[in-house]
Design a protein around this motif. Structure first.
Motif, PDB file in Angstrom:
ATOM      1  N   MET A 112      13.788 -33.124  -1.708  1.00 40.92           N
ATOM      2  CA  MET A 112      12.495 -33.051  -0.767  1.00 40.92           C
ATOM      3  C   MET A 112      13.045 -32.362   0.579  1.00 40.92           C
ATOM      4  SD  MET A 112      10.022 -34.519  -2.140  1.00 40.92           S
ATOM      5  CE  MET A 112       8.798 -34.662  -0.915  1.00 40.92           C
ATOM      6  N   VAL A 123      10.584 -31.591   8.002  1.00 44.81           N
ATOM      7  CA  VAL A 123       9.968 -29.904   8.096  1.00 44.81           C
ATOM      8  C   VAL A 123       9.457 -29.648   9.624  1.00 44.81           C
ATOM      9  CG1 VAL A 123       7.521 -30.393   7.591  1.00 44.81           C
ATOM     10  CG2 VAL A 123       8.652 -28.306   6.899  1.00 44.81           C
ATOM     11  N   SER A 152       3.469 -25.887   6.093  1.00 39.79           N
ATOM     12  CA  SER A 152       4.403 -26.489   5.576  1.00 39.79           C
ATOM     13  C   SER A 152       4.649 -28.091   4.955  1.00 39.79           C
ATOM     14  CB  SER A 152       5.705 -26.561   6.619  1.00 39.79           C
ATOM     15  OG  SER A 152       5.804 -25.206   6.827  1.00 39.79           O
ATOM     16  N   ALA A 187      10.727 -36.316   4.626  1.00 34.87           N
ATOM     17  CA  ALA A 187      10.887 -34.649   4.316  1.00 34.87           C
ATOM     18  C   ALA A 187      10.001 -34.051   5.212  1.00 34.87           C
ATOM     19  CB  ALA A 187      10.289 -34.368   2.855  1.00 34.87           C
ATOM     20  N   ILE A 227      12.809 -28.419  -0.339  1.00 37.71           N
ATOM     21  CA  ILE A 227      11.536 -28.182  -0.187  1.00 37.71           C
ATOM     22  C   ILE A 227      11.095 -27.936   1.100  1.00 37.71           C
ATOM     23  CG2 ILE A 227       8.952 -28.682  -0.904  1.00 37.71           C
ATOM     24  CD1 ILE A 227      10.137 -30.008  -3.458  1.00 37.71           C
ATOM     25  N   SER A 228      11.400 -28.935   1.911  1.00 40.35           N
ATOM     26  CA  SER A 228      11.015 -28.824   3.378  1.00 40.35           C
ATOM     27  C   SER A 228      11.580 -27.726   4.125  1.00 40.35           C
ATOM     28  CB  SER A 228      11.326 -30.076   4.312  1.00 40.35           C
ATOM     29  OG  SER A 228      10.846 -31.077   3.608  1.00 40.35           O
ATOM     30  N   VAL A 232       5.166 -29.680   1.094  1.00 37.20           N
ATOM     31  CA  VAL A 232       5.855 -30.721   0.951  1.00 37.20           C
ATOM     32  C   VAL A 232       5.057 -31.804   0.228  1.00 37.20           C
ATOM     33  CG1 VAL A 232       7.479 -32.561   1.976  1.00 37.20           C
ATOM     34  CG2 VAL A 232       7.554 -29.985   2.847  1.00 37.20           C
ATOM     35  N   GLY A 278       5.876 -32.778  -3.572  1.00 33.80           N
ATOM     36  CA  GLY A 278       6.666 -34.038  -3.717  1.00 33.80           C
ATOM     37  C   GLY A 278       5.751 -35.181  -4.806  1.00 33.80           C
TER      38      GLY A 278
END
Length: 217
Positions: free
Chosen positions: A56, A139, A105, A135, A59-60, A109, A113
């Motif tokens: 996670m 971000v 963003s 997460a 991804i962030s 996420v 997620g």
């Protein structure tokens, strides 16, 4: 103020639509290939939690990286100097500027997620919600820090270089940490603590930007 927000969103979409599409394609490929990882790790809840947390975060960071690409271009175009001549407090201007990248963003996420959880169920629902919140905080903190350093550093290529290097560091860290003789549970708590520190640091630095330093840089 609403006109400024609308203008910022429109400008963000114009310059970020391709990076945004590319980001989602990359994340989709990564998510698809995570099934084998979680199948292999299903016997250890701590390791599953670790990989969920770290995935996670990756991804962030990818979302923060792609949605802040234009920050460096704006700094080179001396756009940030104009913020300090507007009849609004710098904090309000920064909030308007950061609104689009943070919202987009967070959406990336949140969506990916949830997709990952529904596809693989790697952890319990409570653990997943915790990883997701972690997460989202990560971000926001990342974007705040990137924005701060883009504002205050003279050579923004340094920021871009560090951003790029961190992609490889984050992709290498999970397997490296697991291969070491460390407590995964302690690592999981450390990740959460680090995320909160990142978030708090980003808020403090952004709220204390020196306008003179930005103009001189």
């Amino acid at each position: 103020m609403l006109k400024l927000i609308r203008l910022e969103v429109v400008n963000f979409l114009k310059v970020s639509i391709f990076p945004f599409i590319l980001l989602n394609l990359v994340v989709a490929i990564v998510v698809k290939n995570m099934k084998n990882v979680f199948d292999l790790l299903s016997s250890s809840s701590d390791i599953c939690t670790f990989y969920t947390l770290f995935f996670m975060i990756i991804i962030s960071y990818a979302a923060a990286f792609m949605t802040t690409i234009n920050f460096e271009k704006e700094k080179l175009s001396n756009l940030y100097h104009r913020y300090f001549v507007l009849p609004l407090p710098p904090g309000v201007i920064f909030a308007i500027k950061l609104f689009p990248p943070i919202i987009f963003s967070m959406c990336v996420v949140l969506i990916w997620g949830i997709v990952m959880f529904l596809m693989f169920h790697p952890v319990t629902l409570i653990t997943f919600v915790m990883a997701l919140c972690n997460a989202l905080i990560f971000v926001i903190g990342s974007i705040l820090l990137i924005f701060y350093f883009d504002l205050t550093l003279k050579n923004v290529s340094i920021v871009y270089g560090i951003k790029f290097i961190l992609i490889f560091v984050l992709s290498y860290l999970p397997n490296f940490i697991v291969s070491q003789n460390v407590s995964i549970k302690v690592v999981n708590y450390s990740i959460i603590i680090f995320t909160f520190l990142l978030f708090i640091t980003g808020i403090i630095l952004t709220n204390n930007v020196d306008s003179e330093k930005v103009i001189l840089s």
